[in-house]
Enzyme design. Sequence first.
Site, PDB file in Angstrom:
ATOM      1  N   GLU A 270     -14.003 -18.998  29.712  1.00 52.10           N
ATOM      2  CA  GLU A 270     -15.049 -17.987  29.791  1.00 52.10           C
ATOM      3  C   GLU A 270     -14.704 -16.799  28.894  1.00 52.10           C
ATOM      4  OE1 GLU A 270     -15.586 -16.966  33.891  1.00 52.10           O
ATOM      5  OE2 GLU A 270     -16.299 -18.971  34.445  1.00 52.10           O
ATOM      6  N   HIS A 293     -21.042 -16.484  35.444  1.00 58.96           N
ATOM      7  CA  HIS A 293     -20.096 -16.270  36.549  1.00 58.96           C
ATOM      8  C   HIS A 293     -20.536 -15.077  37.415  1.00 58.96           C
ATOM      9  CE1 HIS A 293     -15.622 -16.950  37.750  1.00 58.96           C
ATOM     10  NE2 HIS A 293     -16.364 -16.690  38.806  1.00 58.96           N
TER      11      HIS A 293
END
Length: 412
Positions: A270, A293
């Site tokens: 990420e 997220h």
Amino acid sequence: MSPTTSFPKSDIRVLLLEGVAPTAVESFRNAGYSNIQLYDKSLPADLLQQEIAQAHIVGIRSRTQLTAEVLSHARRLMAIGAFCIGTNQIDLDAAELAGIPVFNAPYSNTRSVAELVVAEAIMLMRGIPQKSAQCHRGGWSKSAAGSHEVRGKTLGIVGYGHIGTQVGVIAEALGMQVIFHDIETKLALGNARMALGLDDLLERSDIVTLHVPETPATQGMFGAAQVTKMKPGAHLINASRGTVVDIESLAGALASGAIGGAAIDVFPVEPQGNADPFVSPLIGLDNVILTPHIGGSTLEAQENIGLEVAAKLIRYSDNGSTLSAVNFPEVTLPEHTGSTRLLHIHRNVPGVLSQVNDVFSRLGVNIDGQFLRTHPKVGYVVIDVTATQEQAAQVREELARIAGTLRTRVLY
């Protein structure tokens, strides 16, 4: 790490990073902590080391990396608060061996995640991702083909913990049939039923949602074999951990139509910050909902997390209680009104407790109460005594000399 003794709360420096919720700041101030340093974002490595060297309590979210190297600069640090669910960003072993308990908020964002998952289940069953993408490109596909209600459909929950059970309860209220799989035997809520195993769940579910922790056993647990077991056209939701799903296998199944759609909130890799690019093989697939997220990112969740973690840090600082610490012996302690409390954190080796008790015997200080818990590597003993500040200071000095001592504190 140098042992520490108690001092006025106004001298205890609280460092809160990454825009920790105002509820946490308010909690510290209401408890008498006025020396609070706030940062809206995570800090560069050099500045983080400088700031943490002066901090007694630090609160972070998911981006700040408290490595062993960073913690080696934290010579005053008493406790760490992870104002989030996971603690992968903290070297828990290094913190434990430095005598620093770590606290988090494992349940405060449960509802937020559950609501997102159920909302995504509805969107996927209606084919909304594809229809939205078509409209953004100027297309128009007004059709009921491939669009279904969730009522009467089967939701398969993999990992029936705090979030999984909440998802099941909300889904049942919408008329869904709920089955679940967990490595442990769990009590079913409502009309949910345990599947015979993971394969059974995959073969029966119209929607599969993952709610497992990140462990060696769950890494890559959902790959090509599991995708193949799913019902043709079924949907997958992952709001657990990015390492659980083999993204390449999922992308192939989505592109071929073997899986009808997916909603993915977590990824193996990420971006470190909002300004960094997001790269994934799922980009460009119309039948996928991609979110950055944010399963637990609601104002309500952040407020609850702020209250929960701040309360744990304050309780440890004021009282020595370590209930729900993720890397430390758990001790639930009563108030010590009228007594002086000494904390002794040490390596868990034979003979330490007898040496601790010998200090009190030699100095003629009577013990009112004693509490001891151990981890494989660390022991934590708390002793309440009736003593003057001078006596307590002398005891602390002697305790600090015991071989294997990591930290000592005195709470008046």
